[in-house]
Design a protein around this motif. Structure first.
Motif, PDB file in Angstrom:
ATOM      1  N   ALA A  38      39.937  40.485  63.009  1.00 59.34           N
ATOM      2  CA  ALA A  38      41.164  41.314  63.207  1.00 59.34           C
ATOM      3  C   ALA A  38      41.585  41.563  64.647  1.00 59.34           C
ATOM      4  N   GLY A  39      42.559  41.689  65.249  1.00 61.56           N
ATOM      5  CA  GLY A  39      43.085  41.963  66.498  1.00 61.56           C
ATOM      6  C   GLY A  39      43.764  43.361  66.816  1.00 61.56           C
ATOM      7  N   THR A  40      43.828  44.024  65.599  1.00 62.01           N
ATOM      8  CA  THR A  40      44.234  45.609  65.854  1.00 62.01           C
ATOM      9  C   THR A  40      43.452  46.361  65.007  1.00 62.01           C
ATOM     10  N   GLY A  41      43.700  47.400  65.535  1.00 65.02           N
ATOM     11  CA  GLY A  41      42.926  48.527  64.282  1.00 65.02           C
ATOM     12  C   GLY A  41      43.472  48.522  63.027  1.00 65.02           C
ATOM     13  N   GLN A  42      44.724  48.535  62.846  1.00 57.19           N
ATOM     14  CA  GLN A  42      45.421  48.560  61.556  1.00 57.19           C
ATOM     15  C   GLN A  42      44.872  47.119  60.727  1.00 57.19           C
ATOM     16  N   GLU A  43      44.769  45.944  61.596  1.00 59.06           N
ATOM     17  CA  GLU A  43      44.186  44.963  60.900  1.00 59.06           C
ATOM     18  C   GLU A  43      42.878  45.003  60.273  1.00 59.06           C
ATOM     19  N   ALA A  44      42.027  45.737  61.043  1.00 55.31           N
ATOM     20  CA  ALA A  44      40.575  45.726  60.886  1.00 55.31           C
ATOM     21  C   ALA A  44      40.569  46.767  59.703  1.00 55.31           C
ATOM     22  N   LEU A  45      41.446  47.840  59.606  1.00 54.19           N
ATOM     23  CA  LEU A  45      41.309  48.694  58.487  1.00 54.19           C
ATOM     24  C   LEU A  45      41.643  48.231  57.363  1.00 54.19           C
ATOM     25  N   ASP A  46      42.904  47.346  57.269  1.00 59.20           N
ATOM     26  CA  ASP A  46      43.424  46.639  56.149  1.00 59.20           C
ATOM     27  C   ASP A  46      42.192  45.510  55.457  1.00 59.20           C
ATOM     28  N   THR A  47      41.723  44.915  56.630  1.00 57.70           N
ATOM     29  CA  THR A  47      40.857  43.882  56.393  1.00 57.70           C
ATOM     30  C   THR A  47      39.603  44.520  55.403  1.00 57.70           C
ATOM     31  N   ALA A  48      39.087  45.330  56.270  1.00 57.32           N
ATOM     32  CA  ALA A  48      37.876  45.922  55.713  1.00 57.32           C
ATOM     33  C   ALA A  48      38.097  46.736  54.140  1.00 57.32           C
ATOM     34  N   ARG A  49      39.034  47.194  54.102  1.00 55.62           N
ATOM     35  CA  ARG A  49      39.134  47.699  52.829  1.00 55.62           C
ATOM     36  C   ARG A  49      39.441  46.770  51.740  1.00 55.62           C
ATOM     37  N   LEU A  58      38.281  43.290  51.997  1.00 56.26           N
ATOM     38  CA  LEU A  58      36.914  42.419  51.706  1.00 56.26           C
ATOM     39  C   LEU A  58      35.518  43.395  51.489  1.00 56.26           C
ATOM     40  N   ARG A  59      35.613  44.822  51.870  1.00 50.95           N
ATOM     41  CA  ARG A  59      34.547  45.616  51.543  1.00 50.95           C
ATOM     42  C   ARG A  59      33.223  45.032  52.390  1.00 50.95           C
ATOM     43  N   PRO A  60      33.385  44.759  53.565  1.00 48.20           N
ATOM     44  CA  PRO A  60      32.307  44.148  54.533  1.00 48.20           C
ATOM     45  C   PRO A  60      30.999  45.326  54.514  1.00 48.20           C
ATOM     46  N   ASP A  61      29.893  44.789  54.653  1.00 43.12           N
ATOM     47  CA  ASP A  61      28.609  45.487  55.029  1.00 43.12           C
ATOM     48  C   ASP A  61      28.739  46.285  56.397  1.00 43.12           C
ATOM     49  N   VAL A  62      29.267  45.515  57.287  1.00 43.01           N
ATOM     50  CA  VAL A  62      29.325  45.974  58.962  1.00 43.01           C
ATOM     51  C   VAL A  62      30.834  45.759  59.441  1.00 43.01           C
ATOM     52  N   VAL A  63      31.355  46.378  60.101  1.00 44.49           N
ATOM     53  CA  VAL A  63      32.479  46.349  60.935  1.00 44.49           C
ATOM     54  C   VAL A  63      32.085  46.577  62.359  1.00 44.49           C
ATOM     55  N   ILE A  64      32.383  45.430  63.260  1.00 44.74           N
ATOM     56  CA  ILE A  64      32.236  45.570  64.692  1.00 44.74           C
ATOM     57  C   ILE A  64      33.751  45.802  65.304  1.00 44.74           C
ATOM     58  N   MET A  65      33.636  46.943  65.858  1.00 39.47           N
ATOM     59  CA  MET A  65      35.043  47.264  66.314  1.00 39.47           C
ATOM     60  C   MET A  65      35.094  47.631  67.646  1.00 39.47           C
ATOM     61  N   ASP A  66      36.097  47.065  68.371  1.00 39.70           N
ATOM     62  CA  ASP A  66      36.351  47.425  69.661  1.00 39.70           C
ATOM     63  C   ASP A  66      37.093  48.596  69.808  1.00 39.70           C
ATOM     64  N   VAL A  67      37.274  49.395  70.885  1.00 36.80           N
ATOM     65  CA  VAL A  67      37.849  50.539  71.057  1.00 36.80           C
ATOM     66  C   VAL A  67      39.362  50.464  71.193  1.00 36.80           C
ATOM     67  N   LEU A  75      38.683  54.685  58.242  1.00 41.10           N
ATOM     68  CA  LEU A  75      37.727  53.565  57.366  1.00 41.10           C
ATOM     69  C   LEU A  75      36.461  54.628  56.660  1.00 41.10           C
ATOM     70  N   LEU A  76      36.133  55.485  57.718  1.00 40.56           N
ATOM     71  CA  LEU A  76      34.754  56.113  57.186  1.00 40.56           C
ATOM     72  C   LEU A  76      35.166  57.227  56.504  1.00 40.56           C
ATOM     73  N   ALA A  77      36.475  57.859  56.562  1.00 36.93           N
ATOM     74  CA  ALA A  77      36.889  58.932  55.788  1.00 36.93           C
ATOM     75  C   ALA A  77      37.145  58.542  54.324  1.00 36.93           C
ATOM     76  N   THR A  78      37.638  57.446  54.256  1.00 41.26           N
ATOM     77  CA  THR A  78      37.939  56.940  52.996  1.00 41.26           C
ATOM     78  C   THR A  78      37.348  55.716  52.132  1.00 41.26           C
ATOM     79  N   SER A  79      36.391  55.170  52.794  1.00 44.72           N
ATOM     80  CA  SER A  79      35.772  54.293  52.497  1.00 44.72           C
ATOM     81  C   SER A  79      34.984  54.515  50.904  1.00 44.72           C
ATOM     82  N   SER A  80      35.071  53.669  50.132  1.00 34.62           N
ATOM     83  CA  SER A  80      34.349  53.777  48.778  1.00 34.62           C
ATOM     84  C   SER A  80      33.107  52.945  48.564  1.00 34.62           C
ATOM     85  N   TRP A  81      32.420  52.452  49.662  1.00 36.59           N
ATOM     86  CA  TRP A  81      31.464  51.812  49.647  1.00 36.59           C
ATOM     87  C   TRP A  81      30.654  52.044  51.010  1.00 36.59           C
ATOM     88  N   PRO A  82      29.475  51.763  51.190  1.00 35.68           N
ATOM     89  CA  PRO A  82      28.637  52.152  52.372  1.00 35.68           C
ATOM     90  C   PRO A  82      28.644  51.296  53.597  1.00 35.68           C
TER      91      PRO A  82
END
Length: 221
Positions: free
Chosen positions: A32-43, A45-54, A68-75
């Motif tokens: 993902a190239g933006t925070g929104q893309e990262a959020l949408d993609t993670a929700r 695909l439900r990955p185990d780990v997200v590596i996030m730029d600031v 992501l961490l406030a609403t994720s339904s998986w660990p």
């Protein structure tokens, strides 16, 4: 372990992907190239780990981590990647529940180690960096009077307070065991109980809580 990479620089993402996909137990499932893309993609695909730029265009990494961490339904676990002059952003991420961070100047071998560590429930920060971040940015109220315990930490037993103090110094379980003359299994039990009682995600948040509530005071230089 399934990983999503989020960074606005394509070359950085490609480098991270090459390092991770070379590992037999790690697979990069999306970028993902933006925070929104990262959020949408993670929700999605439900990955185990997200590596996030600031710093990313649109929604930044900190905001994405918060949602992501406030609403994720998986660990899901989050590792922040940043440059050292963005300490405040990293501190904010840790307070929100990120499991660690790496500097972009870190040796490449540390990236897969970080993924494995956070996936296993550990926090990937060096003790030196943990203390620098906490001491620089944690609000440091006046220390409590001798033999008193801050109200917010009063649910902890005296031994749990001892463990929390050394956790706040960035020590590993084995180092804490040596410091307090107990077994590593005992340390793990105490840490689990501390996190449960204080309703915290990991030991980094526990360390921050120790500073914020005056159990440990940040040194001033």
């Amino acid at each position: 372990m399934r990983v999503v990479l989020a960074d606005d620089e394509a070359l950085v993402r490609e480098g991270l992907r090459l390092m991770l996909d070379a590992q037999p137990d790690i697979s990069v499932v999306a970028e993902a190239g933006t925070g929104q893309e990262a959020l949408d993609t993670a929700r999605s695909l439900r990955p185990d780990v997200v590596i996030m730029d600031v710093r990313m265009p649109g929604m930044d990494g900190i905001t994405a981590i918060r949602h992501l961490l406030a609403t994720s339904s998986w660990p899901v676990k989050v590792i922040v990647v940043t440059t050292f002059d963005l300490d405040q952003y990293v501190f904010d991420a840790l307070r929100l529940g990120a499991s660690g961070f790496l500097l972009k100047t870190a040796p490449p071998r540390l990236l897969p180690i970080a993924v494995r560590e956070v996936h296993a429930g550990e926090t990937m920060l060096s003790s030196e960096l943990t203390q620098r971040l906490i001491q620089r940015f944690a609000s440091a109220p006046l220390p409590p009077a001798p033999n008193t315990v801050p109200d917010a930490l009063s649910v902890l037993t005296p031994r749990e307070l001892d463990v929390l103090r050394v956790v706040a110094r960035g020590m590993s379980n084995s180092e804490i065991a040596n410091e307090l003359f107990v077994s590593e299994a005992t340390v793990k039990t105490h840490v689990v109980r501390i996190l449960a009682k204080l309703e915290l995600r990991d030991r980094t948040q526990a360390a921050i809580a120790a500073y914020e509530h005056g159990l440990i005071t940040a040194s001033r230089s």
